[in-house]
Design a protein around this motif. Structure first.
Motif, PDB file in Angstrom:
ATOM      1  N   LEU A  75       0.877  -1.106  -0.051  1.00  0.00           N
ATOM      2  CA  LEU A  75      -0.065  -0.032   0.086  1.00  0.00           C
ATOM      3  C   LEU A  75       0.971   1.230   0.001  1.00  0.00           C
ATOM      4  O   LEU A  75       1.776   1.254   0.719  1.00  0.00           O
ATOM      5  CB  LEU A  75      -1.088  -0.058   1.169  1.00  0.00           C
ATOM      6  CG  LEU A  75      -2.167   1.084   1.299  1.00  0.00           C
ATOM      7  CD1 LEU A  75      -3.005   0.759   0.082  1.00  0.00           C
ATOM      8  CD2 LEU A  75      -2.746   1.137   2.460  1.00  0.00           C
ATOM      9  N   ASP A  76       0.563   2.226  -0.796  1.00  0.00           N
ATOM     10  CA  ASP A  76       1.200   3.610  -0.789  1.00  0.00           C
ATOM     11  C   ASP A  76       0.317   4.591  -0.793  1.00  0.00           C
ATOM     12  O   ASP A  76      -0.569   4.742  -2.055  1.00  0.00           O
ATOM     13  CB  ASP A  76       2.158   3.651  -2.239  1.00  0.00           C
ATOM     14  CG  ASP A  76       3.026   4.737  -2.085  1.00  0.00           C
ATOM     15  OD1 ASP A  76       2.933   5.656  -1.348  1.00  0.00           O
ATOM     16  OD2 ASP A  76       4.099   4.800  -2.830  1.00  0.00           O
ATOM     17  N   VAL A  77       0.111   5.369   0.092  1.00  0.00           N
ATOM     18  CA  VAL A  77      -1.008   6.268   0.244  1.00  0.00           C
ATOM     19  C   VAL A  77      -0.338   7.736   0.655  1.00  0.00           C
ATOM     20  O   VAL A  77       0.549   7.893   1.317  1.00  0.00           O
ATOM     21  CB  VAL A  77      -1.852   5.842   1.643  1.00  0.00           C
ATOM     22  CG1 VAL A  77      -2.741   7.112   1.636  1.00  0.00           C
ATOM     23  CG2 VAL A  77      -2.548   4.682   1.313  1.00  0.00           C
ATOM     24  N   ILE A  78      -0.928   8.954   0.153  1.00  0.00           N
ATOM     25  CA  ILE A  78      -0.445  10.087   0.736  1.00  0.00           C
ATOM     26  C   ILE A  78      -1.849  10.767   1.334  1.00  0.00           C
ATOM     27  O   ILE A  78      -2.803  10.818   0.858  1.00  0.00           O
ATOM     28  CB  ILE A  78      -0.201  11.104  -0.400  1.00  0.00           C
ATOM     29  CG1 ILE A  78       1.191  10.582  -1.239  1.00  0.00           C
ATOM     30  CG2 ILE A  78      -0.011  12.528  -0.135  1.00  0.00           C
ATOM     31  CD1 ILE A  78       1.620  11.419  -2.510  1.00  0.00           C
ATOM     32  N   THR A  79      -1.646  10.966   2.511  1.00  0.00           N
ATOM     33  CA  THR A  79      -2.609  11.477   3.318  1.00  0.00           C
ATOM     34  C   THR A  79      -2.493  13.066   3.419  1.00  0.00           C
ATOM     35  O   THR A  79      -1.415  13.809   3.362  1.00  0.00           O
ATOM     36  CB  THR A  79      -2.659  11.150   5.036  1.00  0.00           C
ATOM     37  OG1 THR A  79      -1.499  11.870   5.437  1.00  0.00           O
ATOM     38  CG2 THR A  79      -2.544   9.697   5.001  1.00  0.00           C
ATOM     39  N   CYS A  80      -3.675  13.604   3.740  1.00  0.00           N
ATOM     40  CA  CYS A  80      -3.702  15.121   3.704  1.00  0.00           C
ATOM     41  C   CYS A  80      -4.691  15.710   4.709  1.00  0.00           C
ATOM     42  O   CYS A  80      -5.105  16.802   4.756  1.00  0.00           O
ATOM     43  CB  CYS A  80      -4.026  15.818   2.588  1.00  0.00           C
ATOM     44  SG  CYS A  80      -5.562  15.409   1.643  1.00  0.00           S
ATOM     45  N   SER A  81      -4.974  14.960   5.772  1.00  0.00           N
ATOM     46  CA  SER A  81      -5.742  15.413   6.868  1.00  0.00           C
ATOM     47  C   SER A  81      -5.062  16.304   7.734  1.00  0.00           C
ATOM     48  O   SER A  81      -3.966  16.000   8.256  1.00  0.00           O
ATOM     49  CB  SER A  81      -6.444  14.187   7.906  1.00  0.00           C
ATOM     50  OG  SER A  81      -7.183  14.792   8.838  1.00  0.00           O
ATOM     51  N   PRO A  82      -5.392  17.271   8.390  1.00  0.00           N
ATOM     52  CA  PRO A  82      -4.802  18.109   9.257  1.00  0.00           C
ATOM     53  C   PRO A  82      -4.575  17.449  10.591  1.00  0.00           C
ATOM     54  O   PRO A  82      -3.720  17.764  11.410  1.00  0.00           O
ATOM     55  CB  PRO A  82      -5.568  19.368   9.291  1.00  0.00           C
ATOM     56  CG  PRO A  82      -6.202  19.520   7.976  1.00  0.00           C
ATOM     57  CD  PRO A  82      -6.638  17.960   7.789  1.00  0.00           C
ATOM     58  N   ASP A  83      -5.405  16.379  10.891  1.00  0.00           N
ATOM     59  CA  ASP A  83      -5.305  15.761  11.941  1.00  0.00           C
ATOM     60  C   ASP A  83      -4.404  14.519  11.992  1.00  0.00           C
ATOM     61  O   ASP A  83      -4.540  13.536  12.988  1.00  0.00           O
ATOM     62  CB  ASP A  83      -6.521  15.308  12.564  1.00  0.00           C
ATOM     63  CG  ASP A  83      -7.657  16.505  13.097  1.00  0.00           C
ATOM     64  OD1 ASP A  83      -7.119  17.445  13.470  1.00  0.00           O
ATOM     65  OD2 ASP A  83      -8.834  16.562  12.800  1.00  0.00           O
ATOM     66  N   GLY A  84      -3.756  14.464  10.879  1.00  0.00           N
ATOM     67  CA  GLY A  84      -2.967  13.175  10.552  1.00  0.00           C
ATOM     68  C   GLY A  84      -3.514  12.072  10.274  1.00  0.00           C
ATOM     69  O   GLY A  84      -4.643  12.029   9.610  1.00  0.00           O
ATOM     70  N   CYS A  85      -2.875  10.812  10.632  1.00  0.00           N
ATOM     71  CA  CYS A  85      -3.560   9.563   9.916  1.00  0.00           C
ATOM     72  C   CYS A  85      -3.376   8.512  10.941  1.00  0.00           C
ATOM     73  O   CYS A  85      -2.383   8.400  11.683  1.00  0.00           O
ATOM     74  CB  CYS A  85      -2.932   9.117   8.576  1.00  0.00           C
ATOM     75  SG  CYS A  85      -1.057   8.812   8.802  1.00  0.00           S
ATOM     76  N   PHE A  86      -4.282   7.563  11.071  1.00  0.00           N
ATOM     77  CA  PHE A  86      -4.229   6.401  11.772  1.00  0.00           C
ATOM     78  C   PHE A  86      -3.560   5.336  10.896  1.00  0.00           C
ATOM     79  O   PHE A  86      -4.127   5.162   9.709  1.00  0.00           O
ATOM     80  CB  PHE A  86      -5.687   5.895  12.455  1.00  0.00           C
ATOM     81  CG  PHE A  86      -6.045   6.666  13.514  1.00  0.00           C
ATOM     82  CD1 PHE A  86      -5.245   6.295  14.833  1.00  0.00           C
ATOM     83  CD2 PHE A  86      -6.911   7.481  13.888  1.00  0.00           C
ATOM     84  CE1 PHE A  86      -5.918   6.691  16.009  1.00  0.00           C
ATOM     85  CE2 PHE A  86      -7.349   7.964  14.846  1.00  0.00           C
ATOM     86  CZ  PHE A  86      -6.723   7.778  16.008  1.00  0.00           C
ATOM     87  N   ILE A  87      -2.675   4.423  11.260  1.00  0.00           N
ATOM     88  CA  ILE A  87      -2.258   3.184  10.458  1.00  0.00           C
ATOM     89  C   ILE A  87      -2.902   1.877  11.623  1.00  0.00           C
ATOM     90  O   ILE A  87      -2.335   2.026  12.717  1.00  0.00           O
ATOM     91  CB  ILE A  87      -0.848   3.129  10.533  1.00  0.00           C
ATOM     92  CG1 ILE A  87      -0.311   4.595   9.790  1.00  0.00           C
ATOM     93  CG2 ILE A  87      -0.362   1.870   9.617  1.00  0.00           C
ATOM     94  CD1 ILE A  87       1.137   4.518   9.483  1.00  0.00           C
ATOM     95  N   LEU A  88      -3.627   1.172  11.022  1.00  0.00           N
ATOM     96  CA  LEU A  88      -4.426   0.330  12.095  1.00  0.00           C
ATOM     97  C   LEU A  88      -5.082  -0.686  11.493  1.00  0.00           C
ATOM     98  O   LEU A  88      -5.059  -0.700  10.201  1.00  0.00           O
ATOM     99  CB  LEU A  88      -5.392   0.914  12.940  1.00  0.00           C
ATOM    100  CG  LEU A  88      -6.843   1.321  12.201  1.00  0.00           C
ATOM    101  CD1 LEU A  88      -7.806   1.992  13.323  1.00  0.00           C
ATOM    102  CD2 LEU A  88      -6.926   2.473  11.004  1.00  0.00           C
TER     103      LEU A  88
END
Length: 415
Positions: free
Chosen positions: A221-234
């Motif tokens: 998996l290769d993802v670019i996140t853009c949420s100001p609150d970050g990201c969960f990896i779960l």
């Protein structure tokens, strides 16, 4: 005055509430006022009284405009979740679980107020932006005290002592400083603000993260996140806003794919199938003005390596429910400045996470680990690529002049 009060940060707002004494159970834990107690009664308790036990959480929801009295439906659980999310996301606070008491009739949590946060972060950026707004196009405003690139013939002369490389690099940084400061709210655009002549990083608004997941060394998996609150990896999907998620509720979620996405040996697949349920609540990663942070919530152990890791030859474990800084903005800016001046190495910014197995160690290679993730803050990637592009353009220019009889410059060190 009203506008100033309205725009208080969580830290300032919460200190004001503690000092007011109007919320039962909300109090300082020590005379230094670095620890405070916040009531934490669950709504399911028989003696729960919404007007008293949810008063502080409601006040925060009202303050942030998330609840309007008489217009919105009362939701004490969501109020509580919002304040908890804000506390866990903020670098101003650190929960102290060993001091908290959640099994009492009047349960409470204890938080520590961090005193090392950079309150001046972003001031210089605001001044630059104000200057741009008041004086027109940023491309017409030369930064004070920064050498302006000379015409090509002057660059040829200066290249003999290496100054041309520095001038062109600073020109690139100057260009990005003004270009990026025009639209800092766009999470897709570079926005690391650099000021001359000290070349100091003062603000980050590019909060994008590139997250790559690897199973037994293979990219899944290769993802670019853009949420100001970050990201969960779960593992799986954590319901947003649920009491089970102890972090920012709007954080982007990256779920581990099932092991069946790859044709792995049966024993490897079985081991991964056993490990994944222990990663149900995962880790939360986010970009803040002073760096990159992570918080582990899953029961499964998580190990990491990166610029601030204590060890390079033995495991670095993430403590559960504790915020850990992965990249320090001040260290990055110092290393970047030295690199820009040709005096240091390329700054490190990549973070490696290993789930369920000790990492790093010398007994197993990375490719043999069951589950790994690489987290890359894209503001660092874009900044270093822009400098490298300037170096390449400079090298190509002087190679051309060399072919015309001018002396060639030596090759530039690559990052």
């Amino acid at each position: 005055m009203e506008e100033r009060i309205k725009n208080l940060r969580l830290k300032e707002w919460l200190i004001a509430q503690i000092d007011s004494g109007q919320y039962a159970g909300l109090s300082w834990e020590n005379v230094e006022k670095t620890l405070f107690r916040i009531p934490w009664k669950h709504a399911a308790k028989q003696d729960y009284k919404q007007n008293e036990d949810a008063a502080l959480f409601k006040a925060w929801a009202v303050y942030k405009g998330k609840y309007r009295e008489g217009r919105d439906k009362a939701d004490p659980t969501m109020w509580k979740t919002r304040l908890r999310c804000a506390l866990n996301k903020s670098t101003d606070f650190q929960e102290v679980p060993e001091h908290s008491q959640l099994d009492l009739s009047e349960p409470y949590k204890v938080y520590r107020i961090n005193t090392e946060t950079d309150t001046d972060m972003g001031q210089e950026f605001s001044q630059i932006k104000a200057h741009v707004i008041n004086h027109g196009s940023p491309s017409c405003i030369p930064p004070q005290n920064l050498p302006v690139p000379q015409p090509q013939q002057d660059c040829k002369t200066q290249s003999k002592n290496g100054d041309a490389v520095q001038i062109l690099r600073e020109a690139v940084v100057r260009e990005h400083m003004y270009h990026w400061s025009e639209a800092p709210q766009d999470p897709r655009s570079p926005s690391l603000i650099i000021t001359a002549p000290a070349l100091t990083v003062t603000s980050i608004s590019d909060i994008r993260l590139q997250v790559r997941l690897f199973y037994h060394g293979q990219l899944v998996l290769d993802v670019i996140t853009c949420s100001p609150d970050g990201c969960f990896i779960l593992q799986g999907q954590g319901p947003l806003g649920s009491e089970r998620i102890y972090g920012p509720c709007s954080a982007q979620q990256i779920s581990f794919p099932p092991p069946a996405v790859l044709h792995l040996p049966p024993d490897i697949t079985q081991a991964m199938t056993h490990l994944l349920p222990h990663l149900e609540r995962g880790v939360l990663v986010w970009v803040a003005p002073d760096g990159l942070f992570i918080k582990r919530f899953c029961q499964g152990r998580v190990y990491w390596s990166g610029p601030l890791a204590q060890h390079t030859d033995r495991p670095n474990k993430l403590d559960r429910e504790r915020t850990c800084k992965l990249l320090d903005m001040h260290i990055f800016q110092s290393e970047f400045r030295r690199y820009l001046q040709g005096e240091g190495h390329r700054p490190r910014y990549e973070i490696d996470l290993c789930f369920g197995e000790e990492f790093p160690n010398s007994s197993l290679q990375e490719t043999n680990k069951l589950i790994m993730a690489q987290v890359v803050p894209l503001f660092a990637v874009d900044l270093l690529q822009s400098v490298q592009t300037a170096d390449k353009q400079h090298l190509d220019t002087f190679r051309t002049h060399g072919e015309e009889g001018q002396p060639d410059t030596p090759p530039l060190p690559q990052p």
